[in-house]
Design a protein around this motif. Structure first.
Motif, PDB file in Angstrom:
ATOM      1  N   ALA A  50       0.826  -1.215   0.000  1.00  0.00           N
ATOM      2  CA  ALA A  50       0.000   0.000   0.000  1.00  0.00           C
ATOM      3  C   ALA A  50       0.862   1.267   0.000  1.00  0.00           C
ATOM      4  N   ASN A  51       0.492   2.219  -0.835  1.00  0.00           N
ATOM      5  CA  ASN A  51       1.200   3.514  -0.846  1.00  0.00           C
ATOM      6  C   ASN A  51       0.289   4.587  -0.261  1.00  0.00           C
ATOM      7  N   TRP A  52       0.275   4.674   1.031  1.00  0.00           N
ATOM      8  CA  TRP A  52      -0.555   5.674   1.693  1.00  0.00           C
ATOM      9  C   TRP A  52       0.321   6.797   2.220  1.00  0.00           C
ATOM     10  N   SER A  53      -0.306   7.942   2.413  1.00  0.00           N
ATOM     11  CA  SER A  53       0.445   9.083   2.939  1.00  0.00           C
ATOM     12  C   SER A  53       0.209   9.212   4.438  1.00  0.00           C
ATOM     13  N   PHE A  54       1.142   9.889   5.094  1.00  0.00           N
ATOM     14  CA  PHE A  54       0.988  10.255   6.497  1.00  0.00           C
ATOM     15  C   PHE A  54       0.474  11.689   6.543  1.00  0.00           C
ATOM     16  N   VAL A  55      -0.605  11.902   7.272  1.00  0.00           N
ATOM     17  CA  VAL A  55      -1.082  13.272   7.489  1.00  0.00           C
ATOM     18  C   VAL A  55      -0.434  13.800   8.759  1.00  0.00           C
ATOM     19  N   CYS A  56       0.341  14.877   8.621  1.00  0.00           N
ATOM     20  CA  CYS A  56       1.025  15.500   9.764  1.00  0.00           C
ATOM     21  C   CYS A  56       0.377  16.843  10.075  1.00  0.00           C
ATOM     22  N   ALA A  57       0.562  17.307  11.317  1.00  0.00           N
ATOM     23  CA  ALA A  57      -0.023  18.595  11.707  1.00  0.00           C
ATOM     24  C   ALA A  57       0.790  19.754  11.137  1.00  0.00           C
ATOM     25  N   ASP A  58       2.097  19.568  11.042  1.00  0.00           N
ATOM     26  CA  ASP A  58       2.984  20.608  10.478  1.00  0.00           C
ATOM     27  C   ASP A  58       4.305  19.928  10.121  1.00  0.00           C
ATOM     28  N   LEU A  59       5.319  20.722   9.841  1.00  0.00           N
ATOM     29  CA  LEU A  59       6.598  20.126   9.427  1.00  0.00           C
ATOM     30  C   LEU A  59       7.485  19.746  10.612  1.00  0.00           C
ATOM     31  N   SER A  60       7.054  20.062  11.835  1.00  0.00           N
ATOM     32  CA  SER A  60       7.949  19.889  12.980  1.00  0.00           C
ATOM     33  C   SER A  60       8.278  18.422  13.265  1.00  0.00           C
ATOM     34  N   ASN A  61       7.321  17.499  12.970  1.00  0.00           N
ATOM     35  CA  ASN A  61       7.668  16.100  13.271  1.00  0.00           C
ATOM     36  C   ASN A  61       8.098  15.314  12.041  1.00  0.00           C
ATOM     37  N   LEU A  62       8.494  16.033  10.993  1.00  0.00           N
ATOM     38  CA  LEU A  62       8.987  15.363   9.784  1.00  0.00           C
ATOM     39  C   LEU A  62      10.186  14.477  10.085  1.00  0.00           C
ATOM     40  N   SER A  63      11.105  14.980  10.925  1.00  0.00           N
ATOM     41  CA  SER A  63      12.347  14.251  11.208  1.00  0.00           C
ATOM     42  C   SER A  63      12.086  12.922  11.930  1.00  0.00           C
ATOM     43  N   ASP A  64      10.853  12.754  12.452  1.00  0.00           N
ATOM     44  CA  ASP A  64      10.513  11.462  13.065  1.00  0.00           C
ATOM     45  C   ASP A  64      10.491  10.344  12.024  1.00  0.00           C
ATOM     46  N   TYR A  65      10.139  10.691  10.789  1.00  0.00           N
ATOM     47  CA  TYR A  65       9.907   9.650   9.776  1.00  0.00           C
ATOM     48  C   TYR A  65      10.758   9.803   8.519  1.00  0.00           C
ATOM     49  N   VAL A  66      11.361  10.990   8.365  1.00  0.00           N
ATOM     50  CA  VAL A  66      12.039  11.308   7.109  1.00  0.00           C
ATOM     51  C   VAL A  66      13.525  11.517   7.355  1.00  0.00           C
ATOM     52  N   ARG A  67      14.362  10.995   6.446  1.00  0.00           N
ATOM     53  CA  ARG A  67      15.800  11.218   6.546  1.00  0.00           C
ATOM     54  C   ARG A  67      16.099  12.698   6.373  1.00  0.00           C
ATOM     55  N   GLN A  68      17.266  13.103   6.813  1.00  0.00           N
ATOM     56  CA  GLN A  68      17.718  14.497   6.683  1.00  0.00           C
ATOM     57  C   GLN A  68      17.418  15.031   5.273  1.00  0.00           C
TER      58      GLN A  68
ATOM     59  N   GLY B 275      -1.080  22.656   2.503  1.00  0.00           N
ATOM     60  CA  GLY B 275      -1.654  22.820   1.176  1.00  0.00           C
ATOM     61  C   GLY B 275      -1.966  21.483   0.531  1.00  0.00           C
ATOM     62  N   PRO B 276      -2.568  21.529  -0.674  1.00  0.00           N
ATOM     63  CA  PRO B 276      -3.085  20.309  -1.314  1.00  0.00           C
ATOM     64  C   PRO B 276      -2.015  19.494  -2.035  1.00  0.00           C
ATOM     65  N   TYR B 277      -0.969  19.128  -1.298  1.00  0.00           N
ATOM     66  CA  TYR B 277       0.156  18.398  -1.888  1.00  0.00           C
ATOM     67  C   TYR B 277       0.457  17.139  -1.089  1.00  0.00           C
ATOM     68  N   THR B 278       0.968  16.128  -1.785  1.00  0.00           N
ATOM     69  CA  THR B 278       1.573  14.964  -1.144  1.00  0.00           C
ATOM     70  C   THR B 278       3.019  14.937  -1.616  1.00  0.00           C
ATOM     71  N   PHE B 279       3.955  14.943  -0.670  1.00  0.00           N
ATOM     72  CA  PHE B 279       5.378  14.912  -1.034  1.00  0.00           C
ATOM     73  C   PHE B 279       5.965  13.549  -0.679  1.00  0.00           C
ATOM     74  N   ILE B 280       6.629  12.935  -1.656  1.00  0.00           N
ATOM     75  CA  ILE B 280       7.308  11.666  -1.413  1.00  0.00           C
ATOM     76  C   ILE B 280       8.727  11.987  -0.964  1.00  0.00           C
ATOM     77  N   LEU B 281       9.066  11.525   0.232  1.00  0.00           N
ATOM     78  CA  LEU B 281      10.369  11.838   0.828  1.00  0.00           C
ATOM     79  C   LEU B 281      11.049  10.543   1.285  1.00  0.00           C
ATOM     80  N   PRO B 282      12.395  10.549   1.406  1.00  0.00           N
ATOM     81  CA  PRO B 282      13.087   9.332   1.851  1.00  0.00           C
ATOM     82  C   PRO B 282      12.776   9.030   3.315  1.00  0.00           C
TER      83      PRO B 282
END
Length: 206
Positions: free
Chosen positions: A64-82, A97-104
């Motif tokens: 499954a390719n699902w996205s994570f809905v986050c409240a803001d960018l502050s907890n990005l580092s919990d799941y995303v590499r530098q 905004g109305p975007y899904t970003f694929i990140l490592p």
């Protein structure tokens, strides 16, 4: 049968948000508004709930390719590499905004996502979705609800959504009429941004 809860986007009622979060913590499924189409979601740490969504969508959980809905960018580092500065600038410009970003993805991804090299991140411009995630303390899954009817690809009326989904989920949130254009998906996991799907979000952010 699902509960049908009215929540106003301008000022989400904390008591109603708390009710939704309680259901998510128990492994429940919710349908909730975003700044694009209505989403089907659960807590990203609840395996049984994730498996239920996979069954509903007719996919294997590990595929499954699902996205994570986050409240803001502050907890990005919990799941995303530098991430580098140019990538961060794009995220800052675009979100919420109305975007899904694929990140490592990094090694902290929840156990059901450990094998994934990348993760889709959403920070919708919708107060209800963000209030739920903030109160829960970790992201929820985002996968869209589709109509079989090809003319209307996405259901926008919460009451019709409730009629169709009331026996499959635990809560349907009425956050007003949804949109029927999905998010723009942009892959930022490599050196150059790649647009995978052009949706509601403008490409001027790149």
């Amino acid at each position: 049968m699902a509960e049908f809860i009215k929540i106003y986007n301008e000022n989400p009622n904390p008591r109603e948000i708390k009710r939704v979060v309680e259901v998510l913590r128990k492994g429940g499924l919710i349908i909730y508004p975003t700044d694009t189409v209505y989403g089907l979601g659960c807590d990203i740490t609840k395996t049984k709930a994730l498996e239920k969504i996979a069954r509903i969508k007719g996919v294997k959980l590990d595929k499954a390719n699902w996205s994570f809905v986050c409240a803001d960018l502050s907890n990005l580092s919990d799941y995303v590499r530098q991430i580098d500065t140019p990538t961060f600038k794009i995220l800052k410009r675009a979100l919420p905004g109305p975007y899904t970003f694929i990140l490592p993805g990094n090694n902290n991804l929840p156990k059901d996502f450990k094998k994934k090299k990348t993760v889709g991140i959403r920070v919708p411009d919708n107060n209800i979705a963000r209030a739920i995630v903030e109160s829960l303390g970790n992201p929820i899954i985002s996968t869209s609800i589709r109509d079989e009817d090809e003319v209307i690809e996405y259901t926008t009326d919460p009451e019709l959504i409730y009629e169709k989904w009331q026996n499959l989920v635990d809560i349907v949130i009425d956050g007003g009429y949804g949109h029927n254009v999905p998010s723009t998906i942009i892959d930022l996991s490599d050196s150059e941004p790649i647009v995978l799907r052009e949706g509601k979000g403008s490409l001027d952010i790149l």
